[in-house]
Design an enzyme around this catalytic site. Structure first.
Site, PDB file in Angstrom:
ATOM      1  N   ALA A 269       0.857  -1.191   0.000  1.00 49.79           N
ATOM      2  CA  ALA A 269       0.000   0.000   0.000  1.00 49.79           C
ATOM      3  C   ALA A 269       0.887   1.232   0.000  1.00 49.79           C
ATOM      4  O   ALA A 269       2.088   1.151   0.262  1.00 49.79           O
ATOM      5  CB  ALA A 269      -0.883   0.014   1.248  1.00 49.79           C
ATOM      6  N   LYS A 270       0.306   2.354  -0.310  1.00 47.72           N
ATOM      7  CA  LYS A 270       1.003   3.639  -0.163  1.00 47.72           C
ATOM      8  C   LYS A 270      -0.060   4.703  -0.042  1.00 47.72           C
ATOM      9  O   LYS A 270      -1.157   4.567  -0.587  1.00 47.72           O
ATOM     10  CB  LYS A 270       1.879   3.907  -1.384  1.00 47.72           C
ATOM     11  CG  LYS A 270       2.950   4.969  -1.170  1.00 47.72           C
ATOM     12  CD  LYS A 270       4.045   4.506  -0.237  1.00 47.72           C
ATOM     13  CE  LYS A 270       5.412   4.663  -0.805  1.00 47.72           C
ATOM     14  NZ  LYS A 270       6.453   3.946  -0.115  1.00 47.72           N
ATOM     15  N   GLY A 271       0.271   5.759   0.674  1.00 51.23           N
ATOM     16  CA  GLY A 271      -0.698   6.832   0.821  1.00 51.23           C
ATOM     17  C   GLY A 271      -0.002   8.142   1.076  1.00 51.23           C
ATOM     18  O   GLY A 271       1.231   8.214   1.055  1.00 51.23           O
TER      19      GLY A 271
END
Ligand code: NAD
Length: 433
Positions: free
Chosen positions: A123-125
């Site tokens: 994931a990345k945010g």
């Protein structure tokens, strides 16, 4: 491996060198997926699924500025794949954060966790904001509000953020505190990269640089190079670059060049790396201590055995790949080599050890941190370093096996290891309903 529909995953066919040089993070991540898939006998529907994120959360993050006005920012959390475990990846505060960039970087995290065989997905945010324009109090309010907006989609068994560009251990402590307040219980395992006093792991900060150094040592061993006769140039003297350079120096390699944004220090006889302050210790001070200063471009083409780009992405391009003299490039930064440069380096027999393996010490010690948090137990620094070394060796040997058996470049070998693990998990779990 079971295969129902074998096909050539050629959606990137027809890409020219020019188009590849200018492609986005997401396009690169997808092209790498198809490229690795073409080496493997995997179900085409798995590749089709991995091309897309599982979910992307877009949230509005309003905060009160110190002057009383209200400003509204946009935040994202792109959750790419969780077939092997909870989503894992950083949160960045940067003006250029976009939905698509988060998706592409989230995919990279899926590959990185899988090549290390960690029980995590990717994931990345982040928030599209310039953190330099925020006071510490504003940054804290932004982080706590972001935690509020994400509270239902993150968690120790769901999705575990970590620091990235523009965020740091303190940011993670605020996020952990806000989440814990919302849930009514102290939940250190919701984020990693925290200060040790609130459940962070010893050795986390130095881990990406340490893994770069361990991989460099394994590369030398593989190619029969004596450490005492090996010279190294390191671009970037921050967390990754300085930790890697100092360890390699301790292990008897000769670090002849280091650099920061202002330029590079070059000492053909070897630099006493401990005496040069890292970015954290004294920002951008490398050239202040140098007798001979060269440019960052000159550093990349120095006649050394090992080149470690550990500052920025896209620094090794089709323009300079033909001039690189080093025998080995160990990617400390994320994405320092463009695809066009990769092809040129492969033709020139220069071994490039990819970022998803070389700098994966960060996410690996994040995994150790999560284990310590959920077990309410703290590991010694020595244990962290020993376990990291063991994990890096295991990943290296898995990649080495593919490199030798399939006669591919190191980057492809690493993606093949990652994708085959992910695909096997997808095929074994099946598609519900
Ligand atoms: P950092 O901020 O600690 O240090 C960055 C260094 O790069 C500084 O010395 C800075 O002066 C230098 N730099 C900046 N612009 C430059 C330029 N144009 N030319 C040469 N040097 C320049 O950053 P870091 O945490 O060491 O991260 C470096 C790279 O490693 C990034 O690509 C990052 O995404 C990647 N990375 C970091 C981690 C981590 O946990 N720190 C983990 C994996 C990958």
């Amino acid at each position: 491996m079971a295969s129902q529909t074998n096909t050539t995953h050629n959606e990137s066919d027809g890409a020219t060198t020019e188009s590849i040089e200018s492609e986005s993070t997401l396009e690169t991540a997808r092209r790498q997926l198809y490229h690795a898939a073409n080496h493997l006998d995997i179900d085409a529907s798995v590749v089709k699924r991995l091309k897309h994120p599982k979910k992307v959360h877009e949230v509005t993050v309003p905060i009160k500025r110190d002057d009383g006005t209200v400003e509204v920012f946009t935040g994202y959390r792109a959750q790419h794949d969780s077939v092997r475990g909870p989503f894992k990846g950083g949160l960045r505060y940067h003006p250029d954060v976009t939905r698509d960039e988060c998706v592409g970087l989230g995919m990279w995290m899926t590959w990185k966790c899988a090549v290390m065989d960690l029980p995590f997905g990717g994931a990345k945010g982040g928030i599209a904001v310039n953190p330099k324009e925020l006071s510490p109090a504003e940054k804290e309010r932004l982080t706590r509000r972001f935690a509020q907006e994400l509270q239902d989609v993150i968690g120790p068994n769901q999705d575990i953020p970590a620091p990235d560009m523009g965020t740091d251990p303190e940011t993670m402590a605020w996020l952990m505190d806000a989440y814990s307040m919302q849930k009514g219980e102290t939940t250190p395992g919701v984020v990693t990269g925290k200060p040790p006093v609130v459940g962070g792991s010893k050795g986390r900060e130095e881990a990406p640089g340490r893994s770069v150094a361990i991989i460099t040592q394994l590369v030398c061993e593989y190619y029969n190079r004596q450490l005492e006769e090996t010279t190294v140039a390191v671009q970037g003297y921050g967390s990754v670059g300085a930790n890697a350079a100092r360890l390699l120096d301790d292990w008897d390699m000769t670090v002849v060049a280091i650099s920061d944004v202002n330029g590079a220090m070059y000492e053909p006889e070897g630099i006493d790396t401990a005496s040069i302050p890292s970015h954290n210790e004294e920002p951008e001070a490398v050239t202040k201590y140098a007798d001979t200063v060269i440019s960052n471009d000159e550093l990349l083409t120095l006649d050394v055995d090992v080149l470690i780009p550990a500052a920025l992405g896209n620094v090794i391009t089709k323009e300079n790949a033909g001039s690189i003299v080093a025998d080995f490039i160990i990617e400390g930064a994320n994405g320092p080599t463009t695809s066009a440069a990769d092809s040129i380096l492969a033709q020139r027999d220069i071994a490039v050890i990819p970022d998803i393996l070389a700098n994966a010490g960060g996410v690996t010690v994040s995994y150790f941190e999560w284990l310590q948090d959920i077990n309410r137990r703290s590991w010694s620094h020595e244990r962290v370093n020993n376990e990291l070394e063991a994990e890096m060796q295991a990943a290296w040997y898995a990649v080495q096996t593919e490199f030798e058996n399939r006669d591919v470049i190191w980057r492809d070998a690493a993606y093949i290891v990652a994708l085959s693990r992910i695909a096997e998990a997808h095929e074994t779990r099946g598609l519900w309903p």
